[in-house]
Write a protein that holds these residues in place. Sequence first.
Motif, PDB file in Angstrom:
ATOM      1  N   UNK A 159       0.832  -1.210   0.000  1.00 17.71           N
ATOM      2  CA  UNK A 159       0.000   0.000   0.000  1.00 17.71           C
ATOM      3  C   UNK A 159       0.863   1.254   0.000  1.00 17.71           C
ATOM      4  N   UNK A 160       1.894   1.254   0.839  1.00 17.64           N
ATOM      5  CA  UNK A 160       2.789   2.406   0.897  1.00 17.64           C
ATOM      6  C   UNK A 160       3.518   2.584  -0.430  1.00 17.64           C
ATOM      7  N   UNK A 161       3.965   1.477  -1.009  1.00 22.84           N
ATOM      8  CA  UNK A 161       4.650   1.536  -2.305  1.00 22.84           C
ATOM      9  C   UNK A 161       3.748   2.167  -3.355  1.00 22.84           C
ATOM     10  N   UNK A 162       2.512   1.723  -3.446  1.00 26.28           N
ATOM     11  CA  UNK A 162       1.587   2.230  -4.463  1.00 26.28           C
ATOM     12  C   UNK A 162       1.305   3.716  -4.231  1.00 26.28           C
ATOM     13  N   UNK A 163       1.093   4.101  -2.990  1.00 28.97           N
ATOM     14  CA  UNK A 163       0.817   5.506  -2.689  1.00 28.97           C
ATOM     15  C   UNK A 163       1.990   6.400  -3.076  1.00 28.97           C
ATOM     16  N   UNK A 164       3.212   5.956  -2.784  1.00 24.01           N
ATOM     17  CA  UNK A 164       4.384   6.762  -3.117  1.00 24.01           C
ATOM     18  C   UNK A 164       4.569   6.836  -4.629  1.00 24.01           C
ATOM     19  N   UNK A 165       4.505   5.670  -5.299  1.00 26.88           N
ATOM     20  CA  UNK A 165       4.738   5.644  -6.747  1.00 26.88           C
ATOM     21  C   UNK A 165       3.704   6.481  -7.487  1.00 26.88           C
ATOM     22  N   UNK A 166       2.435   6.301  -7.167  1.00 25.88           N
ATOM     23  CA  UNK A 166       1.374   7.028  -7.876  1.00 25.88           C
ATOM     24  C   UNK A 166       1.322   8.495  -7.469  1.00 25.88           C
ATOM     25  N   UNK A 167       1.535   8.754  -6.181  1.00 26.02           N
ATOM     26  CA  UNK A 167       1.533  10.135  -5.716  1.00 26.02           C
ATOM     27  C   UNK A 167       2.647  10.944  -6.351  1.00 26.02           C
ATOM     28  N   UNK A 168       3.849  10.374  -6.409  1.00 19.70           N
ATOM     29  CA  UNK A 168       4.963  11.071  -7.041  1.00 19.70           C
ATOM     30  C   UNK A 168       4.734  11.247  -8.538  1.00 19.70           C
TER      31      UNK A 168
ATOM     32  N   UNK B 208      10.533   1.761   0.508  1.00 17.42           N
ATOM     33  CA  UNK B 208       9.955   0.631   1.218  1.00 17.42           C
ATOM     34  C   UNK B 208      11.039  -0.345   1.674  1.00 17.42           C
ATOM     35  N   UNK B 209      11.993  -0.641   0.793  1.00 16.50           N
ATOM     36  CA  UNK B 209      13.014  -1.636   1.126  1.00 16.50           C
ATOM     37  C   UNK B 209      14.011  -1.111   2.151  1.00 16.50           C
ATOM     38  N   UNK B 210      14.480   0.120   1.968  1.00 14.89           N
ATOM     39  CA  UNK B 210      15.544   0.631   2.822  1.00 14.89           C
ATOM     40  C   UNK B 210      15.047   1.299   4.099  1.00 14.89           C
ATOM     41  N   UNK B 211      13.814   1.776   4.104  1.00 15.85           N
ATOM     42  CA  UNK B 211      13.304   2.489   5.275  1.00 15.85           C
ATOM     43  C   UNK B 211      12.296   1.660   6.058  1.00 15.85           C
ATOM     44  N   UNK B 212      11.414   0.960   5.355  1.00 17.14           N
ATOM     45  CA  UNK B 212      10.331   0.248   6.025  1.00 17.14           C
ATOM     46  C   UNK B 212      10.702  -1.203   6.316  1.00 17.14           C
ATOM     47  N   UNK B 213      11.006  -1.976   5.274  1.00 14.92           N
ATOM     48  CA  UNK B 213      11.248  -3.409   5.454  1.00 14.92           C
ATOM     49  C   UNK B 213      12.657  -3.718   5.955  1.00 14.92           C
ATOM     50  N   UNK B 214      13.643  -3.111   5.357  1.00 17.67           N
ATOM     51  CA  UNK B 214      15.062  -3.302   5.697  1.00 17.67           C
ATOM     52  C   UNK B 214      15.449  -4.781   5.794  1.00 17.67           C
ATOM     53  N   UNK B 215      15.263  -5.530   4.702  1.00 13.08           N
ATOM     54  CA  UNK B 215      15.659  -6.938   4.715  1.00 13.08           C
ATOM     55  C   UNK B 215      17.176  -7.063   4.727  1.00 13.08           C
TER      56      UNK B 215
END
Length: 322
Positions: free
Chosen positions: A10-19, A56-63
Motif C-alpha cells: 500500500x505504501x509503495x503504491x501511494x508513493x509511486x502514484x503520488x509522485x 519501502x526496502x531501505x526504510x520500512x522493510x530493511x531486509x
Amino acid sequence: MSARDVRAVTLFVLIACGLAWLVALPLWLGDGLASPLFIVIATAMMATPSVAALVVVFVVERPSHRARALGLWPMAPAGRLIGYLALGLVVPIVLAVAGLLVGALLGVYPADFTGFSGFAQTLDEQLSAAGLPAVPIPIGVMVALQFVNIVVAAFLNLIPAFGEELGWRGWLLPKLLPLGTVPALLVSGLIWGLWHAPLVLLGYNYAGAPGWLALTMMCGMCVVVGGVLGWLRLRSESVWPAALAHGSLNAAVGSTMIMFVAADSTVDTTQATLLGWSGWIVPLVLIAVLLATGQFRPARRAGDGGSGPAVSSGVPVQTAPR
C-alpha cells in the motif's frame, strides 16, 4: 500475504502514484502533451516506482539482502542471465510485429507489409520539412535499418525503463506472489496501468479516446504485457531482463506501427498495436503456454536438486503457477 506485506504494498503504491501525479503536475497546469518539457517530465515520472521501492526496502522493510529483494542480485549463473536478456530484447519486438499482423488480419490495422507506403510517406515528409532531398536508398533497406535502430534504442531506453521495472517487477511482483502467480500478475499489471493515469488522461498513447476508455485500455495492455515481463523476472530471478524488455517494448511499438502502416491511414491504438485489444491476442497465448508449462517457476540453478521451495527476491515462489 501478511498484514505487514499489505502495508508495504500500500505504501509503495501511494508513493509511486503520488509522485507520478506530482511530477506530471506541470503538464496539467501548462500545455499538456504539447509542453516542451514533456520528454523530461515523462522520463522523470518513470523513476517514481524505483523511488517507492527504495523507500519501502531501505526504510520500512530493511531486509538483510536488499539487492536480492529488488531483483538486482544475484546476477548468476551468467549464461542463464544472458539468455533471458536476449529474450528480453527480442520477444517484445516479435510481439509488436505479431500484433500488427493480427490487427491487419482482423481489419483494425491498415497495413502495407510489402510496399511500406506509410513509412515512405513519413520519411518524405520529414525530409521535405527539413529541406533535404530524398534519400536514394531502397525503402526495404530503410526498414531493415529501422530494426537496427530499435535494438539500439532498446539499450538506450534501458535506463529510464529500469526506473519503472525496479519497482513493478523488481519489488512489487515478488511481493504479491503469496496471492498466487496469476493474481500477482493481474494485480501488479493493473497497478502499473493505473500509474500511467497522469499521462494517459492527457491523451498519451490513445489520442482522441475518452479518458475512461484510454485508461481502461492502458490497464489491459499493462496486465497483458506485464505478464510477459513478469515471466522474464520470475524465470530469470532478476529484474534486468524485464528492464531490457521494457526498453525494447518502448522502442518497438511506435516504430513498427509507422514502418508497416499504409499511406494516408490513421491508426486507432485502442484497437491496433500492442496498445490495442488485437495486439493482446498473441502475448495472451504466450502467457497461457508459459503458465501451462510451468515457465513462471525460477529456473534451477546448477547443482540444485530441486528440493524445497524456490526463492526469488527473498519471497517464497509458488512451486507451480496458479
